[in-house]
Design a protein around this motif. Structure first.
Motif, PDB file in Angstrom:
ATOM      1  N   ALA A  40     -43.616 -36.248  22.072  1.00 40.80           N
ATOM      2  CA  ALA A  40     -42.558 -35.333  22.501  1.00 40.80           C
ATOM      3  C   ALA A  40     -41.293 -36.096  22.874  1.00 40.80           C
ATOM      4  O   ALA A  40     -40.184 -35.673  22.537  1.00 40.80           O
ATOM      5  N   LYS A  41     -41.447 -37.232  23.542  1.00 43.65           N
ATOM      6  CA  LYS A  41     -40.272 -38.020  23.907  1.00 43.65           C
ATOM      7  C   LYS A  41     -39.614 -38.622  22.671  1.00 43.65           C
ATOM      8  O   LYS A  41     -38.383 -38.693  22.578  1.00 43.65           O
ATOM      9  N   ALA A  42     -40.417 -39.050  21.697  1.00 45.15           N
ATOM     10  CA  ALA A  42     -39.858 -39.560  20.443  1.00 45.15           C
ATOM     11  C   ALA A  42     -39.176 -38.434  19.663  1.00 45.15           C
ATOM     12  O   ALA A  42     -38.114 -38.630  19.069  1.00 45.15           O
ATOM     13  N   LEU A  43     -39.782 -37.248  19.698  1.00 39.53           N
ATOM     14  CA  LEU A  43     -39.210 -36.103  19.002  1.00 39.53           C
ATOM     15  C   LEU A  43     -37.893 -35.675  19.631  1.00 39.53           C
ATOM     16  O   LEU A  43     -36.961 -35.290  18.922  1.00 39.53           O
ATOM     17  N   ARG A  44     -37.796 -35.750  20.952  1.00 43.93           N
ATOM     18  CA  ARG A  44     -36.560 -35.373  21.624  1.00 43.93           C
ATOM     19  C   ARG A  44     -35.415 -36.271  21.168  1.00 43.93           C
ATOM     20  O   ARG A  44     -34.302 -35.792  20.904  1.00 43.93           O
ATOM     21  N   MET A  45     -35.675 -37.571  21.037  1.00 44.79           N
ATOM     22  CA  MET A  45     -34.633 -38.483  20.560  1.00 44.79           C
ATOM     23  C   MET A  45     -34.277 -38.215  19.104  1.00 44.79           C
ATOM     24  O   MET A  45     -33.166 -38.515  18.662  1.00 44.79           O
ATOM     25  N   TYR A  46     -35.209 -37.663  18.350  1.00 48.27           N
ATOM     26  CA  TYR A  46     -34.990 -37.403  16.924  1.00 48.27           C
ATOM     27  C   TYR A  46     -34.252 -36.086  16.694  1.00 48.27           C
ATOM     28  O   TYR A  46     -33.369 -35.992  15.832  1.00 48.27           O
TER      29      TYR A  46
END
Length: 160
Positions: free
Chosen positions: A41-47
């Protein structure tokens, strides 16, 4: 040491990681809320947040740039038609991560990631609170209004 290593590689090669993030971003845009691990989720937020920022300007170039990342034309059209008008005035922070506990199989920390303006629970409570509490400033307006009414009443009484 992890100096200047900002991206979480999620234990995958580059192509696999890009494919996972593109698919999760498409699902987030289409469904407005998905369940995943906190790290993803944290990686997706940056993406996904830069993609949402690009969707504020509806041009052919921005659509092509978003499509090159998402690779899903339905998600792109949903992003530009539904999501972009609702977040037009928001300066950033388009997603919210809500932790839900740990997964039974491996104990991974799970969460929901959702688009902020599409959760009716939070937006309805803010709207109802604003409607339920009217702004009142009575101290000056009442005195001046009653003073004018009394002067008008005196003038009409003296004319009769």
């Amino acid at each position: 040491m992890r100096h200047n290593k900002k991206i979480n590689h999620l234990g995958r090669k580059t192509g696999h990681r890009k494919a996972i993030l593109a698919n999760m971003a498409s699902s987030l845009i289409l469904h407005k809320r998905i369940n995943t691990t906190v790290a993803k989720a944290k990686a997706l937020r940056m993406y996904v947040e830069p993609l949402i920022t690009k969707s504020k300007e509806d041009t052919t170039h921005s659509r092509r740039m978003v499509f090159s990342s998402l690779k899903n034309k339905f998600a792109v059209s949903e992003l530009f038609r539904e999501v972009a008008p609702r977040i037009a005035d928001r300066p950033g922070g388009y997603t919210r991560i809500l932790k839900t506990g740990f997964r039974l199989g491996d104990g991974a920390e799970m969460c929901f990631i959702e688009l902020v303006d599409f959760n009716e629970i939070y937006t309805a409570s803010k709207k109802s609170a604003a409607q339920a509490k009217p702004k009142t400033r009575r101290s000056r307006s009442k005195k001046s209004a009653s003073g004018e009414e009394s002067s008008v009443a005196e003038i009409t009484a003296s004319e009769e």
